[in-house]
Design a protein around this motif. Structure first.
Motif, PDB file in Angstrom:
ATOM      1  N   PRO A  21       9.712  -4.117 -22.002  1.00 22.03           N
ATOM      2  CA  PRO A  21       8.907  -3.270 -21.103  1.00 22.03           C
ATOM      3  C   PRO A  21       8.043  -2.226 -21.818  1.00 22.03           C
ATOM      4  N   ASP A  22       8.378  -1.866 -23.046  1.00 22.52           N
ATOM      5  CA  ASP A  22       7.567  -0.884 -23.773  1.00 22.52           C
ATOM      6  C   ASP A  22       6.153  -1.391 -24.052  1.00 22.52           C
ATOM      7  N   LYS A  23       5.959  -2.696 -23.970  1.00 24.43           N
ATOM      8  CA  LYS A  23       4.618  -3.249 -24.194  1.00 24.43           C
ATOM      9  C   LYS A  23       3.727  -3.126 -22.961  1.00 24.43           C
ATOM     10  N   LEU A  24       4.309  -2.747 -21.836  1.00 25.38           N
ATOM     11  CA  LEU A  24       3.531  -2.557 -20.616  1.00 25.38           C
ATOM     12  C   LEU A  24       2.821  -1.206 -20.670  1.00 25.38           C
ATOM     13  N   SER A  25       1.656  -1.126 -20.054  1.00 25.90           N
ATOM     14  CA  SER A  25       0.968   0.164 -19.936  1.00 25.90           C
ATOM     15  C   SER A  25       1.775   1.059 -18.996  1.00 25.90           C
ATOM     16  N   GLU A  26       1.479   2.353 -18.993  1.00 25.60           N
ATOM     17  CA  GLU A  26       2.172   3.270 -18.086  1.00 25.60           C
ATOM     18  C   GLU A  26       1.939   2.871 -16.627  1.00 25.60           C
ATOM     19  N   CYS A  27       0.713   2.513 -16.319  1.00 28.09           N
ATOM     20  CA  CYS A  27       0.374   2.088 -14.956  1.00 28.09           C
ATOM     21  C   CYS A  27       1.169   0.831 -14.579  1.00 28.09           C
ATOM     22  N   ALA A  28       1.259  -0.112 -15.490  1.00 29.54           N
ATOM     23  CA  ALA A  28       2.001  -1.350 -15.235  1.00 29.54           C
ATOM     24  C   ALA A  28       3.495  -1.059 -15.070  1.00 29.54           C
ATOM     25  N   LYS A  29       4.028  -0.139 -15.869  1.00 27.16           N
ATOM     26  CA  LYS A  29       5.450   0.222 -15.737  1.00 27.16           C
ATOM     27  C   LYS A  29       5.735   0.791 -14.357  1.00 27.16           C
ATOM     28  N   LYS A  30       4.856   1.664 -13.871  1.00 23.50           N
ATOM     29  CA  LYS A  30       5.034   2.244 -12.536  1.00 23.50           C
ATOM     30  C   LYS A  30       4.963   1.159 -11.468  1.00 23.50           C
ATOM     31  N   ALA A  31       4.010   0.252 -11.619  1.00 24.15           N
ATOM     32  CA  ALA A  31       3.874  -0.843 -10.660  1.00 24.15           C
ATOM     33  C   ALA A  31       5.105  -1.753 -10.698  1.00 24.15           C
TER      34      ALA A  31
END
Length: 134
Positions: A21-31
């Motif tokens: 999950p660290d490879k996800l953007s902040e926006c993607a993590k929230k989504a």
């Protein structure tokens, strides 16, 4: 993200959400957090195929057998794997988009048919499809 819009995960987003999950953007993590609560993720079956190819070619180590990985994802009840049928293939051909990658076209077609957003870091998709999360 407002309301309960479905989210189509492309292959990389699926891999990163499930394994790194660290490879996800902040926006993607929230989504993803919202997606996990609402259990509204869609994954085209082409993603399973792409992951299996990466595993076979030793470009991806899931830490488990591909069958076990997919079974585990399905048990989470967060994602629904969408079989690619003739409706999706035809929609992918109808897209007014010069992009030739059939898998990317399928991702967009699945999103369009399901009135869903797409989670992807792929700029070509983001330039074409307006509902992209990254």
């Amino acid at each position: 993200m407002a309301g309960s819009i479905k989210i189509v995960l492309d292959t990389c987003a699926l891999i990163w959400w499930s394994l790194d999950p660290d490879k996800l953007s902040e926006c993607a993590k929230k989504a993803c957090y919202q997606m996990e609560q609402e259990k509204n993720a869609l994954v085209p079956s082409t993603a399973v195929w792409e992951i299996a190819i990466k595993v076979k070619n030793k470009k991806l180590d899931l830490g488990v057998d591909i069958d076990e990985y997919i079974t585990t994802l399905k048990k989470l009840d967060i994602i629904r794997i969408i079989p690619i049928d003739e409706e999706i293939w035809l929609e992918s051909v109808k897209l007014e988009w010069e992009h030739r990658d059939p898998v990317d076209r399928v991702i967009v077609a699945v999103a369009k048919i399901n009135q869903a957003a797409i989670m992807t870091a792929d700029k070509k998709i983001a330039d074409f499809y307006s509902l992209v999360i990254w």
